[in-house]
Design an enzyme around this catalytic site. Structure first.
Site, mmCIF file in Angstrom:
data_model
loop_
_atom_site.group_PDB
_atom_site.id
_atom_site.type_symbol
_atom_site.label_atom_id
_atom_site.label_comp_id
_atom_site.label_asym_id
_atom_site.label_seq_id
_atom_site.Cartn_x
_atom_site.Cartn_y
_atom_site.Cartn_z
ATOM 1 N N HIS A 8 6.126 4.766 -2.439
ATOM 2 C CA HIS A 8 7.399 4.394 -2.201
ATOM 3 C C HIS A 8 8.337 5.467 -2.799
ATOM 4 C CE1 HIS A 8 5.945 0.494 -0.716
ATOM 5 N NE2 HIS A 8 7.009 0.802 0.104
ATOM 6 N N ARG A 115 14.649 -1.745 4.250
ATOM 7 C CA ARG A 115 13.938 -2.262 3.132
ATOM 8 C C ARG A 115 14.788 -2.925 2.020
ATOM 9 N NH1 ARG A 115 11.094 2.800 3.949
ATOM 10 N NH2 ARG A 115 8.900 2.322 4.322
ATOM 11 N N ARG A 151 14.168 -6.276 7.087
ATOM 12 C CA ARG A 151 12.871 -7.000 6.535
ATOM 13 C C ARG A 151 13.100 -7.641 5.522
ATOM 14 N NH1 ARG A 151 8.323 -2.831 4.741
ATOM 15 N NH2 ARG A 151 9.592 -2.587 2.975
ATOM 16 N N GLU A 249 0.499 -4.940 9.439
ATOM 17 C CA GLU A 249 0.024 -3.919 8.319
ATOM 18 C C GLU A 249 -1.205 -4.398 7.791
ATOM 19 O OE1 GLU A 249 3.728 -3.019 5.910
ATOM 20 O OE2 GLU A 249 3.880 -5.354 5.909
ATOM 21 N N ASN A 272 1.944 2.795 7.134
ATOM 22 C CA ASN A 272 1.786 2.883 5.748
ATOM 23 C C ASN A 272 0.398 2.180 5.081
ATOM 24 O OD1 ASN A 272 3.932 5.016 6.141
ATOM 25 N ND2 ASN A 272 5.184 3.580 4.879
ATOM 26 N N ASP A 273 0.895 0.811 5.092
ATOM 27 C CA ASP A 273 0.013 -0.075 4.879
ATOM 28 C C ASP A 273 -1.328 -0.315 5.616
ATOM 29 O OD1 ASP A 273 0.800 -1.127 2.140
ATOM 30 O OD2 ASP A 273 2.665 -1.992 3.014
ATOM 31 N N ARG A 283 -2.780 3.708 -1.173
ATOM 32 C CA ARG A 283 -1.671 4.769 -0.876
ATOM 33 C C ARG A 283 -1.207 5.489 -1.886
ATOM 34 N NH1 ARG A 283 2.986 0.855 2.062
ATOM 35 N NH2 ARG A 283 4.443 2.350 1.198
ATOM 36 N N CYS A 320 7.068 1.864 12.446
ATOM 37 C CA CYS A 320 8.053 2.136 11.330
ATOM 38 C C CYS A 320 7.629 2.559 9.814
ATOM 39 C CB CYS A 320 9.141 0.923 10.976
ATOM 40 S SG CYS A 320 8.088 -0.399 10.162
HETATM 41 C C1 PEP Z 1 4.431 0.288 6.095
HETATM 42 O O1 PEP Z 1 3.682 -0.250 5.417
HETATM 43 O O2 PEP Z 1 4.191 1.101 7.089
HETATM 44 C C2 PEP Z 1 6.065 0.166 5.782
HETATM 45 C C3 PEP Z 1 6.691 0.550 6.573
HETATM 46 O O3 PEP Z 1 6.505 -0.726 5.016
HETATM 47 P P1 PEP Z 1 6.427 -0.106 3.416
HETATM 48 O O4 PEP Z 1 6.231 1.343 3.266
HETATM 49 O O5 PEP Z 1 7.647 -0.424 2.939
HETATM 50 O O6 PEP Z 1 5.472 -0.846 2.656
HETATM 51 MG MG MG Z 2 4.310 -1.959 4.247
#
Ligand code: PEP
Ligand code: MG
Length: 403
Positions: A8, A115, A151, A249, A272-273, A283, A320
């Site tokens: 993050h 977010r 979200r 995710e 990402n997740d 990650r 996203c």
């Molecule tokens: C993701 O997981 O791709 C996402 C957009 O959420 P975050 O990065 O805030 O976990």
């Molecule tokens: Mg996520």
């Protein structure tokens, strides 16, 4: 910085446009005081006391970047459209208020991911319903009439709240996102009421649920959202029920994607997740950062499947995660049929420029060939080389100044 490219911290640095190198192990912080540094986020290198030759080289890279940014400004009001007239809407990810101005400057067509935990993280206690309403109203108003996808709280993992400590051995497999919200419906309902009230008269709110694993979580969350909405109607507030969507995710949801699509208005892949859970790669862990691969054939296959299955249910699906803002990945995602890509504001012009310089047919050919390949390295080389052959500026293809 600790962590890796999709931590993050890296996401925030990218949003603000700060060159960053993540995950340097054993970095001698104490010896850095007062030293001049060059941070090369493209290559993932930090130079201490750089010689004149290196300074000159980086000064010319900075000048080149500035020239590119001036070029990008011209793109602001141009549509994101391929040479053969296929439109791919580019939306933006926000969290900080500064993102709002940057996004409008870059020609975002909506907010694909707000977010909501970011203002919670900047606070010293849970913000009240009225405080939340004001924060959300600012976002909704700034983008109105464009849609804003808010979200619900996604804390846990590497997003702690100082005033709500969660201690776990395995935070990424623990109490995160919707799991916390459903265990604490009082926190969830305050947030939903704040969002709904903020949308009064604007009607550009969409609500999105993070970290969904099961159908029952979606049903419970939707019931709570409907309940909050009905209460506000009973209070004589004229508020429209917003579109409700979920994030994809967790691999389990990939296998139930059609059933999920039937329940909601839209879906968005949190790549990402999804990448970390599909590949079993934390990650945030620099030791395994090399294994965190957006172009892993299994991930690409999952993404391809998700888009197709959602469309069978007639539902809009987007991406996203950070991947959406990578020009090479954006080309593949467009070819897979994703309806929209949502990314940090700084990547919008880069992605738009690449999309405007290729044809949908080129993207589909690249995608078709990629789907036959079996290794990340082969796919990466092939996509980068093909885009370069099609005349795309290599500076757009490589890197985002965060390594
Ligand atoms: C993701 O997981 O791709 C996402 C957009 O959420 P975050 O990065 O805030 O976990
Ligand atoms: Mg996520």
């Amino acid at each position: 910085m600790r962590g890796s490219r999709t931590s993050h911290l890296a996401i925030l640095a990218r949003a603000i446009g700060i060159p960053t190198v993540m995950g340097i192990l054993d970095f001698p912080w104490q010896q850095m005081d007062g030293q001049e540094l060059i941070v090369d986020g493209y290559q993932g290198r930090v130079y201490t006391n750089p010689p004149e030759r290196l300074r000159k080289r980086f000064a010319s890279i900075i000048a080149e970047e500035e020239a590119l940014n001036r070029e990008f400004e011209k793109l602001r009001d141009e549509p994101c459209e391929t040479k053969d007239s296929y439109r791919l809407p580019l939306w933006v990810n926000t969290g900080l208020m500064t993102d709002v101005f940057r996004s409008l400057d870059r020609g975002a067509e909506g907010v694909g991911l707000y977010r909501s935990e970011v203002p919670f993280q900047l606070n010293e206690r849970f913000p009240s319903e009225e405080e939340q309403r004001q924060i959300y109203r600012e976002q909704l108003q700034a983008f109105h009439p464009l849609p804003v996808t808010m979200r619900t709280l996604d804390i846990g993992g590497d997003k702690p709240l100082s005033y709500f400590p969660i201690t776990e051995d395995n935070p990424y497999l623990g109490w995160r996102g919707i799991r916390v919200s459903l265990d604490h419906p009082e926190i969830f309902l305050v947030q939903i009421r704040g969002m709904l009230k903020a949308s009064a008269g604007l009607n550009n709110l969409r609500i999105m649920l993070p970290m969904i694993t099961s159908i029952s979580e979606i049903n419970t969350a939707i019931t709570l959202i409907h309940r909050a909405h009905e209460e506000l109607l009973e209070d004589k507030l004229d508020i429209k029920l917003p579109a409700i969507g979920v994030m994809i995710e967790i691999p389990a949801t990939v296998y139930q994607i059609r059933e999920i699509a039937r329940l909601v208005d839209f879906l968005s892949v949190g790549s990402n997740d999804l990448t970390q859970y599909l590949l079993a790669v934390d990650r945030n862990n620099p030791r395994v950062a090399k294994l965190y691969q957006s172009f892993h054939p299994a991930l690409l296959r999952a993404l391809d499947w998700i888009a197709k299955e959602c469309h069978k249910e007639g539902k809009m699906v987007s991406v996203c995660g950070e991947m959406a803002g990578d020009p090479c990945a954006a080309v593949l995602l467009m070819a897979m049929g994703y309806d929209m890509l949502s990314m940090n504001a700084n990547n919008i012009p880069r992605v738009k420029s690449v999309i405007r310089n290729i044809r949908l047919e080129d993207a589909r050919n690249i995608h078709a060939n990629v789907m036959k390949m079996t290794s990340t390295a082969e796919i990466t080389d092939y996509v980068e080389n093909t885009l370069e052959k099609l005349g795309i500026n290599p500076r757009f293809i490589k890197g985002q100044n965060i390594h």
